[in-house]
Design an enzyme around this catalytic site. Structure first.
Site, PDB file in Angstrom:
ATOM      1  N   THR A   8      63.132  57.466  96.489  1.00 50.50           N
ATOM      2  CA  THR A   8      63.864  58.740  96.471  1.00 50.50           C
ATOM      3  C   THR A   8      64.228  59.070  95.018  1.00 50.50           C
ATOM      4  O   THR A   8      64.372  58.168  94.186  1.00 50.50           O
ATOM      5  CB  THR A   8      65.145  58.679  97.342  1.00 50.50           C
ATOM      6  OG1 THR A   8      66.088  57.771  96.736  1.00 50.50           O
ATOM      7  CG2 THR A   8      64.840  58.231  98.764  1.00 50.50           C
ATOM      8  N   GLY A   9      64.339  60.360  94.740  1.00 47.83           N
ATOM      9  CA  GLY A   9      64.686  60.780  93.375  1.00 47.83           C
ATOM     10  C   GLY A   9      63.622  60.387  92.365  1.00 47.83           C
ATOM     11  O   GLY A   9      63.923  59.832  91.305  1.00 47.83           O
ATOM     12  N   SER A  11      61.306  62.380  90.732  1.00 52.15           N
ATOM     13  CA  SER A  11      60.688  63.388  89.841  1.00 52.15           C
ATOM     14  C   SER A  11      60.903  63.073  88.371  1.00 52.15           C
ATOM     15  O   SER A  11      60.180  63.581  87.513  1.00 52.15           O
ATOM     16  CB  SER A  11      61.245  64.779  90.154  1.00 52.15           C
ATOM     17  OG  SER A  11      62.630  64.833  89.898  1.00 52.15           O
ATOM     18  N   GLY A  13      63.203  60.259  85.299  1.00 54.15           N
ATOM     19  CA  GLY A  13      64.067  59.106  85.040  1.00 54.15           C
ATOM     20  C   GLY A  13      63.564  57.811  85.662  1.00 54.15           C
ATOM     21  O   GLY A  13      62.367  57.512  85.657  1.00 54.15           O
ATOM     22  N   ILE A  14      64.508  57.043  86.218  1.00 54.21           N
ATOM     23  CA  ILE A  14      64.195  55.716  86.764  1.00 54.21           C
ATOM     24  C   ILE A  14      63.230  55.831  87.942  1.00 54.21           C
ATOM     25  O   ILE A  14      62.285  55.032  88.065  1.00 54.21           O
ATOM     26  CB  ILE A  14      65.503  55.009  87.195  1.00 54.21           C
ATOM     27  CG1 ILE A  14      66.371  54.720  85.959  1.00 54.21           C
ATOM     28  CG2 ILE A  14      65.204  53.724  87.958  1.00 54.21           C
ATOM     29  CD1 ILE A  14      67.805  54.276  86.275  1.00 54.21           C
ATOM     30  N   GLY A  15      63.428  56.832  88.802  1.00 55.68           N
ATOM     31  CA  GLY A  15      62.559  56.989  89.976  1.00 55.68           C
ATOM     32  C   GLY A  15      61.118  57.258  89.584  1.00 55.68           C
ATOM     33  O   GLY A  15      60.183  56.702  90.178  1.00 55.68           O
ATOM     34  N   SER A 136      75.057  50.860  89.903  1.00 57.22           N
ATOM     35  CA  SER A 136      75.499  51.018  88.511  1.00 57.22           C
ATOM     36  C   SER A 136      76.573  49.983  88.190  1.00 57.22           C
ATOM     37  O   SER A 136      77.312  49.551  89.083  1.00 57.22           O
ATOM     38  CB  SER A 136      76.085  52.417  88.343  1.00 57.22           C
ATOM     39  OG  SER A 136      76.948  52.482  87.226  1.00 57.22           O
ATOM     40  N   TYR A 149      81.887  58.504  91.302  1.00 56.45           N
ATOM     41  CA  TYR A 149      80.610  57.802  91.102  1.00 56.45           C
ATOM     42  C   TYR A 149      80.812  56.294  91.257  1.00 56.45           C
ATOM     43  O   TYR A 149      80.036  55.617  91.930  1.00 56.45           O
ATOM     44  CB  TYR A 149      80.079  58.156  89.708  1.00 56.45           C
ATOM     45  CG  TYR A 149      78.731  57.566  89.352  1.00 56.45           C
ATOM     46  CD1 TYR A 149      77.553  58.132  89.830  1.00 56.45           C
ATOM     47  CD2 TYR A 149      78.630  56.461  88.509  1.00 56.45           C
ATOM     48  CE1 TYR A 149      76.316  57.598  89.487  1.00 56.45           C
ATOM     49  CE2 TYR A 149      77.402  55.922  88.156  1.00 56.45           C
ATOM     50  CZ  TYR A 149      76.246  56.497  88.649  1.00 56.45           C
ATOM     51  OH  TYR A 149      75.026  55.977  88.296  1.00 56.45           O
TER      52      TYR A 149
HETATM   53  P1  NAD Z   1      67.985  61.497  86.796  1.00 56.70           P
HETATM   54  O1  NAD Z   1      69.042  62.537  86.823  1.00 56.70           O
HETATM   55  O2  NAD Z   1      67.070  61.425  85.628  1.00 56.70           O
HETATM   56  O3  NAD Z   1      67.080  61.593  88.123  1.00 56.70           O
HETATM   57  C1  NAD Z   1      67.683  61.718  89.363  1.00 56.70           C
HETATM   58  C2  NAD Z   1      66.636  61.944  90.430  1.00 56.70           C
HETATM   59  O4  NAD Z   1      67.320  62.032  91.681  1.00 56.70           O
HETATM   60  C3  NAD Z   1      65.850  63.228  90.255  1.00 56.70           C
HETATM   61  O5  NAD Z   1      64.508  62.988  90.640  1.00 56.70           O
HETATM   62  C4  NAD Z   1      66.501  64.179  91.266  1.00 56.70           C
HETATM   63  O6  NAD Z   1      65.607  65.138  91.808  1.00 56.70           O
HETATM   64  C5  NAD Z   1      66.890  63.208  92.345  1.00 56.70           C
HETATM   65  N1  NAD Z   1      67.966  63.697  93.202  1.00 56.70           N
HETATM   66  C6  NAD Z   1      69.236  64.045  92.862  1.00 56.70           C
HETATM   67  N2  NAD Z   1      69.902  64.448  93.952  1.00 56.70           N
HETATM   68  C7  NAD Z   1      69.041  64.351  94.999  1.00 56.70           C
HETATM   69  C8  NAD Z   1      69.137  64.617  96.379  1.00 56.70           C
HETATM   70  N3  NAD Z   1      70.267  65.082  96.930  1.00 56.70           N
HETATM   71  N4  NAD Z   1      68.049  64.434  97.169  1.00 56.70           N
HETATM   72  C9  NAD Z   1      66.893  63.968  96.630  1.00 56.70           C
HETATM   73  N5  NAD Z   1      66.743  63.687  95.326  1.00 56.70           N
HETATM   74  C10 NAD Z   1      67.813  63.884  94.532  1.00 56.70           C
HETATM   75  O7  NAD Z   1      68.768  60.137  86.999  1.00 56.70           O
HETATM   76  P2  NAD Z   1      68.394  58.616  86.667  1.00 56.70           P
HETATM   77  O8  NAD Z   1      69.149  58.208  85.466  1.00 56.70           O
HETATM   78  O9  NAD Z   1      66.938  58.362  86.743  1.00 56.70           O
HETATM   79  O10 NAD Z   1      69.129  57.927  87.904  1.00 56.70           O
HETATM   80  C11 NAD Z   1      68.454  57.354  89.008  1.00 56.70           C
HETATM   81  C12 NAD Z   1      69.421  56.416  89.713  1.00 56.70           C
HETATM   82  O11 NAD Z   1      69.860  55.418  88.797  1.00 56.70           O
HETATM   83  C13 NAD Z   1      70.691  57.112  90.226  1.00 56.70           C
HETATM   84  O12 NAD Z   1      71.058  56.578  91.466  1.00 56.70           O
HETATM   85  C14 NAD Z   1      71.720  56.739  89.182  1.00 56.70           C
HETATM   86  O13 NAD Z   1      73.028  56.754  89.688  1.00 56.70           O
HETATM   87  C15 NAD Z   1      71.268  55.342  88.823  1.00 56.70           C
HETATM   88  N6  NAD Z   1      71.754  54.861  87.521  1.00 56.70           N
HETATM   89  C16 NAD Z   1      71.458  55.541  86.380  1.00 56.70           C
HETATM   90  C17 NAD Z   1      71.948  55.073  85.164  1.00 56.70           C
HETATM   91  C18 NAD Z   1      71.668  55.767  83.860  1.00 56.70           C
HETATM   92  O14 NAD Z   1      72.352  55.464  82.864  1.00 56.70           O
HETATM   93  N7  NAD Z   1      70.705  56.677  83.791  1.00 56.70           N
HETATM   94  C19 NAD Z   1      72.715  53.908  85.134  1.00 56.70           C
HETATM   95  C20 NAD Z   1      72.988  53.240  86.327  1.00 56.70           C
HETATM   96  C21 NAD Z   1      72.486  53.722  87.518  1.00 56.70           C
END
Ligand code: NAD
Length: 239
Positions: A8-9, A11, A13-15, A136, A149
């Site tokens: 999930t997610g 598009s 970042g981490i996904g 996180s 969060y």
């Molecule tokens: P990002 O904002 O780059 O990407 C987020 C992704 O989630 C996007 O693809 C977006 O479309 C999707 N998304 C958001 N809301 C959604 C929904 N309601 N339904 C479906 N898709 C949805 O964020 P990221 O940094 O890649 O974060 C990914 C995960 O890692 C998150 O759970 C975030 O909390 C966690 N995280 C991130 C960090 C960081 O520093 N970046 C640190 C710890 C944990």
């Protein structure tokens, strides 16, 4: 049969990095994101062409149970579920609206209930499965100006431990990765100066990369079956 993962997610970042890592490891993929149909479709096309896997996209809000059910109606086999979609909310708790609180909870915590509720019957029928929750360090330690969060990710950690106990007898492992600061668009709310100050606080002297986060998630997907109910922290020594 080739292994299949749902991310999930995915598009950005981490996904997105996870999608690349799992495709490279030979997994067929189901990728979800909420809005970015164009970039997710382009990513799926690239992964199919480069890694000769199958990659289906599902655009919709994972915090909506009706959408989750619709997506899972198209999934008959699933080895790995990665609950990665998430949003942050920075601000003082007293300034947060109930709607904002609800959105953070739905996206970061309740969505994992929805996907797990749909995935578990598939995994039980197969006799195996892996659930990986993206958490996180703020879920472990609590972060100032990130109360909702932190509460959602702390809830996700407890969800992980409890569900792992429920599913261990059925050979389904449930673990979480608790990341520190990873260099994605999620942190674009910080100015360059704030990012620099943040990096100086991290013993490793830098943010983690999405590729490092994805590498850990792939390792967890391939770890021994006896590893379950764990919150694995990867934060460059931050906390
Ligand atoms: P990002 O904002 O780059 O990407 C987020 C992704 O989630 C996007 O693809 C977006 O479309 C999707 N998304 C958001 N809301 C959604 C929904 N309601 N339904 C479906 N898709 C949805 O964020 P990221 O940094 O890649 O974060 C990914 C995960 O890692 C998150 O759970 C975030 O909390 C966690 N995280 C991130 C960090 C960081 O520093 N970046 C640190 C710890 C944990």
């Amino acid at each position: 049969m080739r292994k299949t993962a749902l991310i999930t997610g995915a598009s950005r970042g981490i996904g997105r990095a996870c999608a690349v890592a799992f495709a490279n490891a030979g997994y067929d993929l189901h990728l979800n994101c909420i809005h970015s149909a164009e970039s997710l479709t382009a990513l799926a096309g690239e992964l199919e062409a480069s890694y000769h896997i199958s990659c289906r996209t599902h655009i919709g809000d994972i915090g909506d149970f009706a959408f989750a059910e619709k997506m899972f109606a198209q999934i008959s086999h699933l080895d790995v579920l990665i609950n990665n979609a998430g949003i942050s909310h920075i601000g003082l708790l007293q300034d947060m609206t109930p709607e904002e609180w609800g959105r953070v909870m739905l996206t970061n915590l309740t969505s994992s209930f929805y996907t797990c509720k749909c995935a578990i019957p598939i995994m039980l029928a197969q006799g195996h499965g892996r659930i990986l929750n993206v958490s996180s360090i703020w879920g472990n330690a609590g972060g100032s100006t990130e109360v909702a969060y932190s509460a959602a990710k702390g809830g996700l950690n407890a969800f992980t431990k409890a569900l792992a106990k429920e599913l261990a007898p059925s050979n389904i492992q449930v673990n979480a990765a608790a990341f520190g600061v990873i260099d994605t668009d999620m942190n674009n709310c910080f100015s360059p100066e704030e990012k620099k100050a943040l990096q100086e606080e991290i013993p490793a002297g830098r943010m983690g990369t999405p590729e490092e986060a994805a590498a850990l998630l792939l390792q967890l997907a391939q770890s021994p079956d006896y590893l379950t109910g764990q919150i694995i922290t990867m934060d460059g020594g931050f906390l």
